[in-house]
Write a protein that holds these residues in place. Structure first.
Motif, PDB file in Angstrom:
ATOM      1  N   ALA A 118      13.175  15.656  60.392  1.00  0.00           N
ATOM      2  CA  ALA A 118      12.944  15.277  61.787  1.00  0.00           C
ATOM      3  C   ALA A 118      12.814  16.495  62.692  1.00  0.00           C
ATOM      4  CB  ALA A 118      14.075  14.377  62.280  1.00  0.00           C
ATOM      5  N   GLN A 119      13.359  17.624  62.247  1.00  0.00           N
ATOM      6  CA  GLN A 119      13.304  18.862  63.029  1.00  0.00           C
ATOM      7  C   GLN A 119      12.188  19.797  62.559  1.00  0.00           C
ATOM      8  OE1 GLN A 119      17.639  20.092  64.138  1.00  0.00           O
ATOM      9  NE2 GLN A 119      17.662  19.157  62.087  1.00  0.00           N
ATOM     10  N   GLY A 120      11.358  19.327  61.630  1.00  0.00           N
ATOM     11  CA  GLY A 120      10.215  20.121  61.213  1.00  0.00           C
ATOM     12  C   GLY A 120      10.348  20.810  59.870  1.00  0.00           C
ATOM     13  N   TRP A 121      11.495  20.710  59.222  1.00  0.00           N
ATOM     14  CA  TRP A 121      11.646  21.297  57.891  1.00  0.00           C
ATOM     15  C   TRP A 121      10.771  20.516  56.917  1.00  0.00           C
ATOM     16  CZ3 TRP A 121      15.177  25.297  56.610  1.00  0.00           C
ATOM     17  CH2 TRP A 121      16.033  25.697  57.650  1.00  0.00           C
ATOM     18  N   ASP A 122      10.157  21.218  55.964  1.00  0.00           N
ATOM     19  CA  ASP A 122       9.287  20.548  54.997  1.00  0.00           C
ATOM     20  C   ASP A 122       9.379  21.252  53.656  1.00  0.00           C
ATOM     21  OD1 ASP A 122       7.313  19.198  53.592  1.00  0.00           O
ATOM     22  OD2 ASP A 122       5.836  19.329  55.201  1.00  0.00           O
TER      23      ASP A 122
END
Length: 160
Positions: A118-122
């Motif tokens: 949700a915070q952009g980690w991938d």
């Protein structure tokens, strides 16, 4: 250090065995896992679903026609993280059983994993990104008193 503010909606679909999942996911536990994983304030919905709903969401939004353990629908990261996390109860339970770990422990990992997404980690963009995300998950889980979910895969293999 103060933890981020969190507005949390915790929802359980109706399905066989939901009582076990409700017991593994008290609201305070879910909030604690999420707040530890967040770098800023957030409004999150966590929905626990059956295999049918999990498969439909994965198929319709990711083009993958199977139920997966956690899906993250992120809507905003600034000034506030806004997302829905959908956890598929039968998949989570089967994985926990296969890994011989308590259901709540596996849920803790997946809540942290989803909050990081949700915070952009991938973890699907590169090996370096995957390693960075795994390291962050391990750090957050340690702060929660939870074991490293990747410890088995990092153990050196014996020759032979």
């Amino acid at each position: 250090m103060a933890l981020p503010a969190l507005t949390l909606s915790l929802q359980f679909a109706r399905f066989d065995g939901v009582t076990e999942h409700r017991a593994a996911l008290p609201r305070a536990f879910v909030a604690r896992c999420l707040r530890r994983a967040l770098d800023g304030d957030a409004e999150l919905t966590v929905r626990i679903v059956d295999a049918e709903e999990g498969q439909a969401l994965n198929r319709d939004y990711r083009g993958r026609d199977y139920a997966t353990n956690v899906l993250t629908f992120d809507y905003a990261q600034e000034p506030l993280v806004m997302a829905d996390l959908v956890l598929c109860a039968p998949v989570v339970a089967a994985e926990a059983k296969q890994m011989k770990k308590p259901l709540a422990e596996h849920y803790a990992h997946l809540l942290v994993h989803g909050a990081l997404h949700a915070q952009g980690w991938d973890h699907e963009t590169s090996e370096a990104d995957a390693e960075a995300m795994e390291a962050r998950e391990t750090e957050v889980l340690a702060a929660l008193g939870q074991p490293d979910p990747y410890a088995r895969s990092r153990r050196p293999r014996k020759p032979g």
